[in-house]
Design a protein around this motif. Structure first.
Motif, PDB file in Angstrom:
ATOM      1  N   GLY A 242      86.913 -34.964  68.321  1.00  0.00           N
ATOM      2  CA  GLY A 242      85.636 -35.257  67.700  1.00  0.00           C
ATOM      3  C   GLY A 242      84.853 -34.045  67.265  1.00  0.00           C
ATOM      4  N   ILE A 243      85.532 -32.931  67.037  1.00  0.00           N
ATOM      5  CA  ILE A 243      84.855 -31.729  66.545  1.00  0.00           C
ATOM      6  C   ILE A 243      84.505 -31.917  65.071  1.00  0.00           C
ATOM      7  CG2 ILE A 243      85.214 -29.262  66.043  1.00  0.00           C
ATOM      8  CD1 ILE A 243      86.954 -29.170  68.559  1.00  0.00           C
ATOM      9  N   ASN A 244      83.373 -31.384  64.656  1.00  0.00           N
ATOM     10  CA  ASN A 244      82.959 -31.455  63.262  1.00  0.00           C
ATOM     11  C   ASN A 244      84.136 -31.090  62.351  1.00  0.00           C
ATOM     12  OD1 ASN A 244      81.949 -30.138  60.675  1.00  0.00           O
ATOM     13  ND2 ASN A 244      80.053 -31.027  61.449  1.00  0.00           N
ATOM     14  N   MET A 245      84.411 -31.953  61.376  1.00  0.00           N
ATOM     15  CA  MET A 245      85.608 -31.787  60.555  1.00  0.00           C
ATOM     16  C   MET A 245      85.565 -30.527  59.693  1.00  0.00           C
ATOM     17  SD  MET A 245      87.721 -34.082  61.397  1.00  0.00           S
ATOM     18  CE  MET A 245      88.915 -34.022  60.083  1.00  0.00           C
ATOM     19  N   LYS A 246      84.378 -30.105  59.306  1.00  0.00           N
ATOM     20  CA  LYS A 246      84.286 -28.875  58.504  1.00  0.00           C
ATOM     21  C   LYS A 246      84.623 -27.652  59.367  1.00  0.00           C
ATOM     22  CE  LYS A 246      81.043 -30.612  55.041  1.00  0.00           C
ATOM     23  NZ  LYS A 246      82.035 -30.614  53.940  1.00  0.00           N
ATOM     24  N   ILE A 247      84.193 -27.685  60.631  1.00  0.00           N
ATOM     25  CA  ILE A 247      84.536 -26.587  61.547  1.00  0.00           C
ATOM     26  C   ILE A 247      86.029 -26.607  61.845  1.00  0.00           C
ATOM     27  CG2 ILE A 247      84.211 -25.659  63.873  1.00  0.00           C
ATOM     28  CD1 ILE A 247      81.332 -26.612  63.778  1.00  0.00           C
ATOM     29  N   GLU A 248      86.580 -27.816  62.028  1.00  0.00           N
ATOM     30  CA  GLU A 248      88.023 -27.941  62.291  1.00  0.00           C
ATOM     31  C   GLU A 248      88.823 -27.413  61.104  1.00  0.00           C
ATOM     32  OE1 GLU A 248      91.940 -29.492  62.041  1.00  0.00           O
ATOM     33  OE2 GLU A 248      90.336 -30.426  60.872  1.00  0.00           O
ATOM     34  N   ARG A 249      88.371 -27.705  59.870  1.00  0.00           N
ATOM     35  CA  ARG A 249      89.056 -27.206  58.673  1.00  0.00           C
ATOM     36  C   ARG A 249      88.953 -25.687  58.589  1.00  0.00           C
ATOM     37  NH1 ARG A 249      86.759 -28.933  52.886  1.00  0.00           N
ATOM     38  NH2 ARG A 249      85.021 -27.713  53.743  1.00  0.00           N
ATOM     39  N   TRP A 250      87.775 -25.146  58.941  1.00  0.00           N
ATOM     40  CA  TRP A 250      87.598 -23.691  58.900  1.00  0.00           C
ATOM     41  C   TRP A 250      88.537 -23.011  59.893  1.00  0.00           C
ATOM     42  CZ3 TRP A 250      86.460 -19.526  61.954  1.00  0.00           C
ATOM     43  CH2 TRP A 250      86.062 -18.352  61.304  1.00  0.00           C
ATOM     44  N   ILE A 251      88.657 -23.585  61.094  1.00  0.00           N
ATOM     45  CA  ILE A 251      89.561 -23.033  62.106  1.00  0.00           C
ATOM     46  C   ILE A 251      91.005 -23.075  61.603  1.00  0.00           C
ATOM     47  CG2 ILE A 251      90.530 -23.389  64.416  1.00  0.00           C
ATOM     48  CD1 ILE A 251      87.733 -24.346  65.288  1.00  0.00           C
ATOM     49  N   ARG A 252      91.365 -24.188  60.947  1.00  0.00           N
ATOM     50  CA  ARG A 252      92.715 -24.329  60.387  1.00  0.00           C
ATOM     51  C   ARG A 252      93.013 -23.174  59.414  1.00  0.00           C
ATOM     52  NH1 ARG A 252      95.852 -28.913  59.493  1.00  0.00           N
ATOM     53  NH2 ARG A 252      94.096 -30.199  60.212  1.00  0.00           N
ATOM     54  N   ASN A 253      92.059 -22.889  58.525  1.00  0.00           N
ATOM     55  CA  ASN A 253      92.257 -21.830  57.530  1.00  0.00           C
ATOM     56  C   ASN A 253      92.112 -20.431  58.132  1.00  0.00           C
ATOM     57  OD1 ASN A 253      92.731 -23.682  55.475  1.00  0.00           O
ATOM     58  ND2 ASN A 253      90.558 -23.894  54.997  1.00  0.00           N
ATOM     59  N   TRP A 254      91.344 -20.325  59.206  1.00  0.00           N
ATOM     60  CA  TRP A 254      91.202 -19.053  59.923  1.00  0.00           C
ATOM     61  C   TRP A 254      92.530 -18.660  60.594  1.00  0.00           C
ATOM     62  CZ3 TRP A 254      90.683 -18.359  65.506  1.00  0.00           C
ATOM     63  CH2 TRP A 254      90.271 -17.081  65.890  1.00  0.00           C
TER      64      TRP A 254
ATOM     65  N   PRO B  50      89.890 -17.874  73.191  1.00  0.00           N
ATOM     66  CA  PRO B  50      89.912 -18.475  74.528  1.00  0.00           C
ATOM     67  C   PRO B  50      89.493 -19.938  74.562  1.00  0.00           C
ATOM     68  CG  PRO B  50      88.929 -16.291  74.618  1.00  0.00           C
ATOM     69  CD  PRO B  50      89.099 -16.628  73.172  1.00  0.00           C
ATOM     70  N   ILE B  51      88.438 -20.302  73.823  1.00  0.00           N
ATOM     71  CA  ILE B  51      87.993 -21.698  73.845  1.00  0.00           C
ATOM     72  C   ILE B  51      89.023 -22.607  73.190  1.00  0.00           C
ATOM     73  CG2 ILE B  51      86.644 -21.506  71.711  1.00  0.00           C
ATOM     74  CD1 ILE B  51      85.731 -23.663  74.750  1.00  0.00           C
ATOM     75  N   LEU B  52      89.694 -22.117  72.149  1.00  0.00           N
ATOM     76  CA  LEU B  52      90.739 -22.922  71.503  1.00  0.00           C
ATOM     77  C   LEU B  52      91.914 -23.137  72.446  1.00  0.00           C
ATOM     78  CD1 LEU B  52      90.802 -21.455  67.869  1.00  0.00           C
ATOM     79  CD2 LEU B  52      89.754 -23.591  68.663  1.00  0.00           C
TER      80      LEU B  52
ATOM     81  N   LYS C  60      81.147 -16.670  67.153  1.00  0.00           N
ATOM     82  CA  LYS C  60      80.242 -16.942  68.272  1.00  0.00           C
ATOM     83  C   LYS C  60      79.386 -18.174  68.000  1.00  0.00           C
ATOM     84  CE  LYS C  60      79.865 -12.154  69.902  1.00  0.00           C
ATOM     85  NZ  LYS C  60      78.973 -10.974  70.059  1.00  0.00           N
ATOM     86  N   ILE C  61      78.896 -18.266  66.765  1.00  0.00           N
ATOM     87  CA  ILE C  61      78.065 -19.415  66.392  1.00  0.00           C
ATOM     88  C   ILE C  61      78.887 -20.697  66.405  1.00  0.00           C
ATOM     89  CG2 ILE C  61      76.722 -20.433  64.520  1.00  0.00           C
ATOM     90  CD1 ILE C  61      75.962 -17.499  63.742  1.00  0.00           C
ATOM     91  N   LEU C  62      80.104 -20.645  65.842  1.00  0.00           N
ATOM     92  CA  LEU C  62      80.959 -21.833  65.806  1.00  0.00           C
ATOM     93  C   LEU C  62      81.421 -22.236  67.200  1.00  0.00           C
ATOM     94  CD1 LEU C  62      83.163 -21.208  62.633  1.00  0.00           C
ATOM     95  CD2 LEU C  62      81.069 -22.553  62.859  1.00  0.00           C
ATOM     96  N   LYS C  63      81.641 -21.254  68.053  1.00  0.00           N
ATOM     97  CA  LYS C  63      82.034 -21.562  69.435  1.00  0.00           C
ATOM     98  C   LYS C  63      80.965 -22.415  70.108  1.00  0.00           C
ATOM     99  CE  LYS C  63      82.695 -19.470  73.980  1.00  0.00           C
ATOM    100  NZ  LYS C  63      82.684 -18.207  74.759  1.00  0.00           N
ATOM    101  N   GLU C  64      79.697 -22.029  69.929  1.00  0.00           N
ATOM    102  CA  GLU C  64      78.604 -22.787  70.539  1.00  0.00           C
ATOM    103  C   GLU C  64      78.561 -24.206  70.000  1.00  0.00           C
ATOM    104  OE1 GLU C  64      75.192 -20.399  69.723  1.00  0.00           O
ATOM    105  OE2 GLU C  64      75.764 -18.817  71.141  1.00  0.00           O
ATOM    106  N   LYS C  65      78.820 -24.371  68.715  1.00  0.00           N
ATOM    107  CA  LYS C  65      78.798 -25.705  68.109  1.00  0.00           C
ATOM    108  C   LYS C  65      79.993 -26.540  68.592  1.00  0.00           C
ATOM    109  CE  LYS C  65      76.326 -24.136  63.969  1.00  0.00           C
ATOM    110  NZ  LYS C  65      75.048 -24.743  64.345  1.00  0.00           N
ATOM    111  N   VAL C  66      81.166 -25.911  68.763  1.00  0.00           N
ATOM    112  CA  VAL C  66      82.348 -26.613  69.267  1.00  0.00           C
ATOM    113  C   VAL C  66      82.105 -27.084  70.694  1.00  0.00           C
ATOM    114  CG1 VAL C  66      84.745 -26.312  70.012  1.00  0.00           C
ATOM    115  CG2 VAL C  66      84.033 -25.498  67.756  1.00  0.00           C
ATOM    116  N   VAL C  67      81.563 -26.200  71.540  1.00  0.00           N
ATOM    117  CA  VAL C  67      81.287 -26.559  72.934  1.00  0.00           C
ATOM    118  C   VAL C  67      80.303 -27.725  72.996  1.00  0.00           C
ATOM    119  CG1 VAL C  67      80.207 -25.761  75.080  1.00  0.00           C
ATOM    120  CG2 VAL C  67      81.816 -24.279  73.870  1.00  0.00           C
ATOM    121  N   LYS C  68      79.292 -27.709  72.123  1.00  0.00           N
ATOM    122  CA  LYS C  68      78.312 -28.799  72.092  1.00  0.00           C
ATOM    123  C   LYS C  68      78.980 -30.112  71.716  1.00  0.00           C
ATOM    124  CE  LYS C  68      73.829 -30.105  70.128  1.00  0.00           C
ATOM    125  NZ  LYS C  68      72.734 -29.707  69.203  1.00  0.00           N
TER     126      LYS C  68
END
Length: 346
Positions: A180-192, A224-226, A103-111
């Motif tokens: 342009g999503i934060n690369m650390k969040i993008e990496r976390w999603i990749r590993n998730w 859903p957001i992905l 939920k927290i990462l979703k808000e940051k991705v949308v931003k």
């Protein structure tokens, strides 16, 4: 994207975590954590600090715990024959703790998407300020305007085959990086997404574990957001009216002449080309064309090599729409439901 943005640390605060814990529904069960949600909600103040530390360490290091990558699959019946496994939606019950982080990462991705100007203006599903109602109002305002001016209109209803389950991870991650999503969040999603496992639960019986190689978990927060981000570039050059609600896509346009028909067909061909290059398949049997207008010439259309079947009535996001644009059937269905409820009350 600048190098500074690529290396930017993600800072998840204690207050963010505590707010999400306090919003938790305390009645839902069945998650792999075996933690009762009510306990997490009532201990929100006490556990917010350690959870914030765990979340920050996970996102900034890119390490996703094994327990956050497994799911209990509960099949939810949709319609048709109950003996056909294809008539069930596989809903994933995932880690309730991980959902807070999602939920927290979703808000940051949308931003990030908003800041970089990558919002999908024709997407109404799982989007703030948009819904089934806004989708229907926007689309049919255009269609009725065409009809009121004496035009013939052709609508094409499109349906992806198991869209959320077949979306390829590789293509998704490439698109996230470009947005342009934060690369650390993008990496976390990749590993998730990597190395996910799931098993099916039916009446207390369990299947064996199976690896998940594509798609996003239905029932997750990020899923859903992905998916929305994955299909952002779906037919961006369409000359017809195109609108989406998650994977439900409608295409419509004036169809007075062969030239008009060719424009709609070209847009349809572009959609097919997109589906092929992105490894997503349309369910051709469920894709239909509806002809509107008194002087409609009933042109035919093809989805790849498949000729689209003509329909006179279609259920559009829960609302019955027919070729005469009359809502009497929808009203009749609503009245039947109301009378059934009144009968129960009596």
């Amino acid at each position: 994207m600048t190098k500074g943005n690529e290396d930017m640390e993600v800072d998840i605060t204690i207050s963010e975590v505590e707010a999400k814990l306090e919003q938790l529904n305390g009645t839902k069960l069945g998650d792999p954590d075996n933690l009762h949600p009510r306990i997490l909600r009532e201990l929100a103040h006490e556990i917010a600090s350690p959870l914030a530390k765990i979340f920050n360490e996970s996102v900034n290091s890119g390490v996703v715990p094994y327990d956050w990558r497994i799911a209990n699959i509960v099949p939810i019946f949709k319609k048709g024959e109950k003996s056909d496994p294809g008539n069930y939606r596989p809903v994933s019950l995932t880690s309730v703790v991980c959902k807070f982080l999602e939920k927290i990462l979703k808000e940051k991705v949308v931003k990030d998407i908003e800041v970089n100007g990558n919002q999908n203006k024709i997407q109404h599903g799982f989007t703030k300020g948009r819904s089934c109602q806004t989708n229907l109002i926007f689309f049919f305002e255009k269609v009725t305007d065409f009809l009121d001016k004496g035009n013939a209109v052709d609508l094409i209803y499109l349906d992806f085959s198991k869209a959320f389950d077949t979306m390829p991870h590789g293509e998704l991650l490439v698109k996230l990086e470009k947005m342009g999503i934060n690369m650390k969040i993008e990496r976390w999603i990749r590993n998730w997404l990597k190395g996910r496992l799931q098993w099916v639960i039916v009446k207390g019986e369990l299947s064996g574990w199976r690896e998940v190689t594509s798609g996003v978990p239905q029932g997750s927060v990020l899923g859903p957001i992905l998916f929305n981000l994955f299909i952002t570039d779906l037919s961006t050059k369409s000359r017809s009216v195109l609108i989406k609600f998650a994977d439900d896509t409608k295409l419509g346009g004036i169809a007075n002449s062969e030239k008009d028909r060719d424009i709609i067909q070209e847009d349809l061909d572009d959609l097919v080309n997109w589906s092929n290059s992105n490894r997503m398949k349309f369910n051709s049997e469920k894709c239909k064309v509806m002809h509107l207008g008194i002087n409609n010439k009933n042109f035919s259309y093809k989805l790849g090599t498949h000729q689209l079947e003509v329909t006179e009535e279609e259920k559009d996001l829960g609302v019955l729409v027919d070729h005469r644009m009359i809502m009497s059937r929808q009203c009749d269905m609503a009245m039947k439901k109301v009378n059934a409820v009144l009968g129960c009350i009596r």
